[in-house]
Scaffold this active site. Structure first.
Site, short mmCIF file in Angstrom:
data_model
loop_
_atom_site.label_atom_id
_atom_site.label_comp_id
_atom_site.label_asym_id
_atom_site.label_seq_id
_atom_site.Cartn_x
_atom_site.Cartn_y
_atom_site.Cartn_z
N HIS A 81 0.84 -1.19 0.00
CA HIS A 81 0.00 0.00 0.00
C HIS A 81 0.89 1.25 0.00
CE1 HIS A 81 -2.98 3.01 1.17
NE2 HIS A 81 -2.23 3.30 2.23
N TRP A 146 7.14 -0.07 3.85
CA TRP A 146 7.59 0.59 2.61
C TRP A 146 9.04 1.06 2.72
CZ3 TRP A 146 8.84 5.66 0.85
CH2 TRP A 146 8.90 6.64 1.85
N SER A 174 12.01 8.14 -12.61
CA SER A 174 11.97 9.45 -11.96
C SER A 174 13.17 10.30 -12.33
CB SER A 174 11.98 9.29 -10.43
OG SER A 174 10.74 8.82 -10.01
N HIS A 257 13.33 11.43 3.49
CA HIS A 257 12.74 12.70 3.89
C HIS A 257 12.58 13.67 2.74
CE1 HIS A 257 10.61 14.99 6.71
NE2 HIS A 257 11.10 16.03 6.10
N TYR A 261 9.03 15.74 0.58
CA TYR A 261 8.88 17.05 -0.06
C TYR A 261 8.77 16.94 -1.57
CZ TYR A 261 9.35 18.79 4.53
OH TYR A 261 9.10 19.03 5.85
N SER A 272 -0.88 26.81 -5.24
CA SER A 272 -0.48 28.19 -5.52
C SER A 272 -1.03 28.71 -6.84
CB SER A 272 1.05 28.32 -5.53
OG SER A 272 1.57 27.92 -4.28
N HIS A 306 15.33 12.46 12.02
CA HIS A 306 14.17 12.59 12.90
C HIS A 306 13.23 11.39 12.75
CE1 HIS A 306 11.92 15.14 9.66
NE2 HIS A 306 11.59 13.90 9.54
N THR A 332 7.55 26.81 5.76
CA THR A 332 6.20 26.27 5.55
C THR A 332 5.17 27.28 6.05
OG1 THR A 332 7.13 24.09 5.95
CG2 THR A 332 4.74 24.23 5.86
N LYS A 335 4.60 29.95 3.59
CA LYS A 335 3.71 29.56 2.50
C LYS A 335 2.24 29.60 2.93
CE LYS A 335 5.18 26.53 -0.52
NZ LYS A 335 5.90 27.20 -1.59
#
Lengths: 530, 39
Positions: A81, A146, A174, A257, A261, A272, A306, A332, A335
């Site tokens: 999944h 995953w 990619s 990580h 993003y 946006s 983290h 963030t 934004k």
């Protein structure tokens, strides 16, 4: 001036829709619009496959005890999944947007490398097939989660090898796609389209593509090391042979990580575009948006541990990763402030794209806040591997990325198809998704704080009520997405004709310069941007 | 209408950009594996 100079006369492209028909059109196409369409349909198909797996998970968790599947198969479901939703559904969806929109938004005739573009897409179906087929080989699919943590991933059966090859292929796709996107944005802009005039969606993709070029090879290296550990006698991650399983976690999250993003930043880009269009105002703080996005991308490289507070690391390391992670809240926040400020005193209307964008804004901010909670080391030590984390990242991935993708699809569907979707059904789809999403995932915060671990098919009795609620919400959310399929198919087959610019506040080139639907080859003569 | 680009210079510039990016990608992968291998 960046854009290509118009010189010479090329040979006979007067026939604008000259292409093979039937299946060969799609197999051999080098057209960015065709490839974008294929990416989007592929992504939706994978979304359904991954969604069915989510339904299996939630069916099993509907009640305590083992009900529907055995624990090993449950773990295969959670693993696949995750992999299918991340690599098969969300990423290809935004690459689909990139393919459709980037050339039209910068005034280019196509992507820089059209044949490479075709290859990037056609690498995906075999990879998806490998992932799905892995369920049926001896030993079943990968069940290490995953993240494919060693040593579990070193020990699993043949399904793991298929998963590794699938990741190799997806990574290749990619990287090639990213190279294409960066080259297109840097070299193919129309005259006058300077970098700081780029629509924000294009900026976000430029930054995302750089992230992909940097981190996908790292993931490819990591899974290759697992492969050699499994079959070729190396001991990268085997402590008995002098290796270190924690090393895998460091490498994985150095990819993982930024990957978060890679998914979130194009979602920011779509929102946006949508929010200014329905606020009938230019985006507030365009320049700060660009710098905030770039800051998030840079910071995403220095926060990976983290995810690993509980593996044991020096306090200095914990402090560094904690501070670096909380630092991401600053750009963030910029934004979120800018999106809200764009809406402030705007002439707002709430058609379906705007509803999804507002849903994104509200729920993504919540996901961001729970992320901030988890960034605090001593708190994370308590919440690590609990349902709180599952709730957090689904607020970011589903209400963040998926809602943004849905906003984008409703926003650009009239442009792509030349037909309007049914506004009432679109709104019903939004509200069903919004309500069922929260019914599914909000209770999981409580489950996590009460100590329910993730990736476990059974649970203690005190978690029963919230789990039943969560499963109920998940089935509702899954069914609501079939309504989305119906709306899209109905739009394509029998929607009302859309004008060139159905949203009066939308002001990028595809709305101002191209009809709906745009011709097969657009901007053969570059527009001049003032 | 005629296709004005990719003009020759754009095509050349595209290839150069792609080559640089491919080298960056390769460097990241080889760099990481070597760093671990030589540990």
């Amino acid at each position: 001036m960046e854009a290509a100079h118009a010189h010479g006369h090329a040979h006979g492209h007067d026939d604008h829709a000259h292409h093979p028909y039937g299946i060969m059109r799609w197999v051999t196409t080098t057209n960015h619009k065709d490839i974008g369409t294929m990416y989007l349909w592929f992504s939706f198909a994978m979304f359904l496959v991954g969604g069915v797996m989510a339904m299996v998970i939630r069916a099993e968790l509907f009640q305590p005890g083992l009900q529907v599947v055995n624990p090993d198969f449950f773990n295969q479901m959670t693993t696949l999944h995750g992999l299918i939703m991340v690599f098969g559904a969300i990423m290809p969806a935004f690459v689909g947007f990139a393919n459709w929109q980037i050339p039209m938004m910068i005034g280019a005739p196509d992507m820089a490398f059209p044949r490479l573009n075709n290859l990037s897409f056609w690498l995906l179906p075999p990879a998806a097939l490998l992932l799905v087929v892995s369920l049926f080989v001896p030993g079943g699919g990968a069940s290490a989660g995953w993240t494919l943590y060693a040593p579990l991933s070193v020990q699993l059966g043949m399904g793991m090898d298929l998963t590794i090859f699938a990741i190799h292929i997806l990574g290749m796709s990619s990287i090639l796609g990213s190279i294409n996107i960066i080259t297109t944005i840097l070299n193919m802009r129309a005259p006058g389209m300077t970098m700081m005039k780029l629509p924000l969606f294009v900026w976000t993709w430029l930054i995302t593509a750089y992230l992909l070029v940097a981190v996908m090879p790292v993931l490819a290296g990591a899974v290759t090391m697992i492969l050699t550990d499994r079959h070729f006698g190396t001991h990268f991650f085997n402590a008995a042979g002098g290796g270190d399983p924690v090393l895998y976690q460091h490498i994985f999250w150095f990819f993982g990580h930024p990957e978060v993003y890679i998914i979130a930043i194009p979602a920011f880009g779509v929102v946006s575009q949508v929010i200014p269009a329905f606020s009938r105002k230019p985006l507030f703080g365009y320049t700060s948006m660009v710098y905030a996005t770039a800051s998030i991308a840079v910071l995403s490289f220095i926060v990976w541990a983290h995810h690993m507070y509980t593996v044991g690391m020096p306090v200095v390391g914990q402090l560094f990763f904690m501070y670096a992670t909380t630092l991401i809240a600053v750009p963030t926040g910029v934004k979120v402030f800018n999106w809200v400020a764009t809406m402030y005193k705007g002439s707002l209307t709430f058609e379906t794209p705007m509803l999804f964008a507002c849903g994104f804004l509200f729920l993504f901010t919540m996901g961001g806040f729970t992320g901030l909670v988890l960034s605090i080391t001593p708190v994370d030590v308590q919440l690590h591997d609990t349902y709180y984390v599952v709730a957090h990242f689904h607020y970011v991935m589903v209400a963040g990325a998926l809602f943004s993708a849905l906003a984008g699809i409703y926003f650009w569907l009239p442009k792509w198809t030349g037909r309007m979707y049914n506004e009432t059904l679109g709104k019903v789809h939004f509200w069903l998704s919004f309500v069922f999403f929260n019914v599914t995932f909000f209770p999981q915060h409580f489950l996590g704080m009460a100590g329910m671990p993730r990736r476990i098919p059974d649970y203690a009795l005190q978690f029963a009520d919230f789990n039943m609620l969560s499963s109920f919400g998940a089935f509702g959310f899954g069914l609501s997405q079939l309504l989305f399929l119906y709306v899209v198919v109905k739009t394509i087959t029998s929607g009302e004709k859309a004008p060139q610019r159905p949203w009066e506040g939308a002001d990028t080139l595809e709305w101002t310069q191209l009809p709906s639907p745009p011709p097969y080859h657009s901007f053969e003569t570059p527009p001049v941007v003032k | 209408m005629s296709a004005h680009y990719p003009a020759e210079d754009t095509a050349r510039r595209n290839r150069r950009t792609a080559l640089i990016l491919a080298l960056v990608a390769a460097a990241f992968m080889i760099g990481f594996v070597l760093k671990i291998w030589l540990k």
